[in-house]
Write a protein that holds these residues in place. Structure first.
Motif, PDB file in Angstrom:
ATOM      1  N   ARG A 168       0.828  -1.204   0.000  1.00 26.14           N
ATOM      2  CA  ARG A 168       0.000   0.000   0.000  1.00 26.14           C
ATOM      3  C   ARG A 168       0.871   1.266   0.000  1.00 26.14           C
ATOM      4  O   ARG A 168       0.591   2.222  -0.726  1.00 26.14           O
ATOM      5  N   VAL A 169       1.890   1.268   0.830  1.00 21.92           N
ATOM      6  CA  VAL A 169       2.760   2.443   0.884  1.00 21.92           C
ATOM      7  C   VAL A 169       3.533   2.601  -0.425  1.00 21.92           C
ATOM      8  O   VAL A 169       3.699   3.712  -0.937  1.00 21.92           O
ATOM      9  N   TYR A 170       4.003   1.479  -0.982  1.00 18.40           N
ATOM     10  CA  TYR A 170       4.705   1.545  -2.267  1.00 18.40           C
ATOM     11  C   TYR A 170       3.791   2.100  -3.353  1.00 18.40           C
ATOM     12  O   TYR A 170       4.201   2.950  -4.152  1.00 18.40           O
ATOM     13  N   LEU A 171       2.542   1.650  -3.373  1.00 21.80           N
ATOM     14  CA  LEU A 171       1.586   2.146  -4.364  1.00 21.80           C
ATOM     15  C   LEU A 171       1.399   3.656  -4.218  1.00 21.80           C
ATOM     16  O   LEU A 171       1.334   4.386  -5.218  1.00 21.80           O
ATOM     17  N   ALA A 172       1.350   4.138  -2.989  1.00 13.70           N
ATOM     18  CA  ALA A 172       1.205   5.578  -2.759  1.00 13.70           C
ATOM     19  C   ALA A 172       2.402   6.347  -3.309  1.00 13.70           C
ATOM     20  O   ALA A 172       2.250   7.419  -3.907  1.00 13.70           O
ATOM     21  N   THR A 173       3.600   5.801  -3.143  1.00 11.96           N
ATOM     22  CA  THR A 173       4.790   6.497  -3.660  1.00 11.96           C
ATOM     23  C   THR A 173       4.791   6.525  -5.190  1.00 11.96           C
ATOM     24  O   THR A 173       5.263   7.491  -5.791  1.00 11.96           O
TER      25      THR A 173
END
Length: 419
Positions: free
Chosen positions: A83-88
């Motif tokens: 999820r955090v990677y997708l946000a970046t």
């Protein structure tokens, strides 16, 4: 047809999430190759910035970016790394689109810093996500496949940028920016379909290593990250040191630089997976780091002899030097993967990999200045001094990594012992 398919398959990990992970790297770096090949000309000819302004902005961004690596890793540990990677990825797409609106240094600085922060945040969560979807024994091998995809993608992107550079128009350079934004959109579409690792529940007390400090307080882990960063300075030799050396100190033609770059890329694509074998344990990765130090010392020593040679022998020896440099690059990459994954706390993988990224980035921050100074002003002794630095970093890695592994194992034994 079948031989071509098998050849492509040999460059990819097995089907499933690991192959999708590698493909995100391929697409990402096609976009990066598109943009970065023409970035300098875009900034100076379209945006209207001076070369000094571009350099200053990129330097500020490079120094600012690593600050978010550990917080981003902790966010991944808490909410899920995918999820955090997708946000970046989304932030990078929007930020790169912002380049089309830049009309001065202040706006350029804001955009380039946003990109640097997002890129720095993406590295630890992306690596930690890999640790969630791959077996521990396969992490280094899959990282090697991913690096092959990186080199293939950047090469394809660079070739694709040729048309825009030939046109030398605002529209052409804008197309490079939008092409990179499109690559992020494709990456996001792939990541959305990949398994969600989700937030990891806090480990039971019996499973938590006793006495294991937080990542930023683990001095041995940070020291190993710094040593890995010093070995990674080999990239500055290829991108900066060799062009300066060839153009100012040798009789080799300037086109030699392009040939050597292609040689390096080809060797990485062909040999990275093989070079990573044996680095799936901390001990094996540490040995790879020591071998990297020796290979980089040999590369520097060979390159140092080319100053007084006629063109043909100089080119041949420079090729030998780049082959040795690439060997050091492959081994140092495998060493970093094996040690960082092997010594990271499995319950705080994002945090520890963020600390690894921070320590490594800070250690290599002065690489361009160091390489430029030693190559330009130091001559052959400068090359030998640089090689000695690599050898020292690789040699110290072995005993330091060994003690780190003992500490981790001791913590696990303590945690599993009856109270």
């Amino acid at each position: 047809m079948s031989s071509t398919s098998s050849g492509v398959a040999a460059l990819l990990p097995p089907r499933g999430p690991l192959r999708a992970y590698a493909l995100t790297t391929l697409v990402d770096w096609i976009g990066n190759g598109l943009f970065h090949t023409g970035a300098a000309l875009f900034f100076t000819r379209v945006v209207g910035l001076g070369a000094t302004q571009v350099g200053l902005g990129l330097t500020i961004a490079a120094l600012l970016g690593p600050a978010v690596a550990v917080p981003a890793g902790r966010l991944g540990d808490r909410f899920g790394h995918r999820r955090v990677y997708l946000a970046t990825v989304v932030v990078r797409a929007v930020a790169f689109a912002g380049y089309l609106l830049v009309n001065g240094f202040a706006a350029f600085l804001a955009v380039v810093c946003a990109i640097a922060l997002a890129e720095s945040a993406s590295r630890p969560v992306r690596s930690a996500y890999l640790a969630r979807i791959a077996d521990a024994s396969a992490l280094v091998e899959v990282s090697a496949y991913t690096r092959v995809m990186l080199n293939i993608g950047f090469s394809l992107g660079s070739l694709g940028a040729g048309a825009a550079l030939a046109a030398d128009s605002r529209t052409g350079y804008a197309a490079l920016v939008l092409g990179n934004c499109l690559s992020y959109a494709i990456v996001a579409a792939i990541v959305v379909r990949m398994p969600d690792d989700g937030p990891r529940a806090a480990p039971e007390a019996a499973d938590r290593p006793v006495g294991r400090r937080g990542a930023l307080r683990d001095r041995r882990f940070l020291a190993l990250a710094a040593l890995s960063g010093l070995l990674y300075i080999n990239a500055d030799i290829l991108n900066l040191g060799l062009p300066l050396w060839i153009s100012s100190r040798t009789h080799a033609p300037t086109w030699t630089v392009a040939v050597l770059m292609l040689l390096n890329t080809a060797l990485v694509i062909l040999l990275q997976v093989r070079a990573a074998r044996g680095s799936d344990t901390v001990a094996g990765a540490a040995v790879a780091g020591r071998r990297a130090g020796w290979a980089l010392l040999a590369a520097c020593a060979v390159t140092a002899t080319t100053a007084a040679l006629p063109p043909v022998p100089a080119v041949l020896l420079l090729a030998v030097g780049v082959a040795l440099l690439t060997a050091g690059e492959l081994l140092s990459s495998a060493s970093g993967w094996g040690i960082s994954y092997g010594l990271a706390d499995p319950h705080r993988q994002g945090e520890f990999l963020g600390a690894w990224s921070l320590g490594s980035d800070l250690a290599r921050a002065g690489g361009p200045l160091l390489v430029a100074a030693l190559v330009t002003h130091g001559g052959a002794p400068g090359w030998l001094l640089l090689g000695t630095l690599f050898l020292a970093a690789g040699t110290v890695t072995v005993p330091l990594a060994g003690r780190g592994a003992v500490d981790v194992d001791r913590g696990k034994v303590t945690a599993g012992s009856p109270g």
